[in-house]
Design an enzyme around this catalytic site. Sequence first.
Site, mmCIF file in Angstrom:
data_model
loop_
_atom_site.group_PDB
_atom_site.id
_atom_site.type_symbol
_atom_site.label_atom_id
_atom_site.label_comp_id
_atom_site.label_asym_id
_atom_site.label_seq_id
_atom_site.Cartn_x
_atom_site.Cartn_y
_atom_site.Cartn_z
ATOM 1 N N ASN A 102 0.835 -1.192 0.000
ATOM 2 C CA ASN A 102 0.000 0.000 0.000
ATOM 3 C C ASN A 102 0.874 1.248 0.000
ATOM 4 O O ASN A 102 1.962 1.259 0.587
ATOM 5 C CB ASN A 102 -1.016 -0.001 1.155
ATOM 6 C CG ASN A 102 -0.416 -0.176 2.525
ATOM 7 O OD1 ASN A 102 0.585 -0.865 2.684
ATOM 8 N ND2 ASN A 102 -1.021 0.440 3.521
ATOM 9 N N GLU B 252 0.315 5.249 0.728
ATOM 10 C CA GLU B 252 -0.623 6.266 1.194
ATOM 11 C C GLU B 252 -0.217 7.659 0.721
ATOM 12 O O GLU B 252 0.879 7.850 0.176
ATOM 13 C CB GLU B 252 -0.701 6.237 2.726
ATOM 14 C CG GLU B 252 -1.315 4.938 3.246
ATOM 15 C CD GLU B 252 -1.476 4.884 4.751
ATOM 16 O OE1 GLU B 252 -2.174 3.972 5.217
ATOM 17 O OE2 GLU B 252 -0.908 5.740 5.463
ATOM 18 N N CYS C 108 -4.001 0.574 -2.587
ATOM 19 C CA CYS C 108 -3.836 -0.662 -1.819
ATOM 20 C C CYS C 108 -2.752 -1.555 -2.421
ATOM 21 O O CYS C 108 -2.397 -1.446 -3.594
ATOM 22 C CB CYS C 108 -5.134 -1.450 -1.798
ATOM 23 S SG CYS C 108 -6.519 -0.580 -1.054
ATOM 24 N N GLU D 2 -2.908 -4.754 -3.184
ATOM 25 C CA GLU D 2 -3.380 -5.626 -4.257
ATOM 26 C C GLU D 2 -3.398 -4.887 -5.592
ATOM 27 O O GLU D 2 -2.968 -5.404 -6.619
ATOM 28 C CB GLU D 2 -4.799 -6.135 -3.959
ATOM 29 C CG GLU D 2 -4.933 -6.887 -2.658
ATOM 30 C CD GLU D 2 -5.346 -5.965 -1.501
ATOM 31 O OE1 GLU D 2 -4.718 -4.896 -1.312
ATOM 32 O OE2 GLU D 2 -6.299 -6.315 -0.795
ATOM 33 N N CYS E 101 -10.235 -4.880 0.037
ATOM 34 C CA CYS E 101 -11.332 -3.923 0.136
ATOM 35 C C CYS E 101 -12.222 -4.037 -1.096
ATOM 36 O O CYS E 101 -11.892 -4.729 -2.070
ATOM 37 C CB CYS E 101 -10.787 -2.509 0.297
ATOM 38 S SG CYS E 101 -10.163 -1.769 -1.233
ATOM 39 N N CYS F 242 -10.545 -3.035 -4.481
ATOM 40 C CA CYS F 242 -9.629 -4.062 -4.987
ATOM 41 C C CYS F 242 -10.402 -5.264 -5.527
ATOM 42 O O CYS F 242 -10.003 -5.870 -6.514
ATOM 43 C CB CYS F 242 -8.653 -4.506 -3.898
ATOM 44 S SG CYS F 242 -7.400 -3.247 -3.565
#
Length: 138
Positions: free
Chosen positions: A45, A47, A56, A58, A91, A94
């Site tokens: 990830n 940010e 993210c 993934e 999430c 994703c």
Amino acid sequence: MDEKEARELLRLAAAARERAYAPYSGFRVGSALLDREGRVHLGCNVENAAFGPTNCAERTALFRAVADGVPRGAFRAIAVAADTEGPCRPCGVCRQVLAELCPPDMPVIMGNLKGDMEILTVSELLPGAFTLEGGRSG
Ligand SMILES: [Zn+2]
């Protein structure tokens, strides 16, 4: 994919987690995406102070693989790992990207740093997904 292979992919995801850029949440996630040629594409990830641009693990792995030339559908499995109580799950965003780029029956290996592991398919994670083909998955 046997359990040994799944655990190895999960180990690589946990290692990729170390590269996470997560100064705001402190929640570090790693991902390892296996393509049909046997190559592994790592993600973590990333940010951002503006939150919206945050990506993210993934999706980092998936977008990286696409940028490296892996065609849509040419993936065998993806693993995601974080320091969570139970297995770390993708999430909703994703899940939508997985449904777009991966076969509906592809295993998604979810784990944590304690060795918990759960495997579900892409279509089990997002039944009735909105896709190019329209209602392609489960
Ligand atoms: Zn996500």
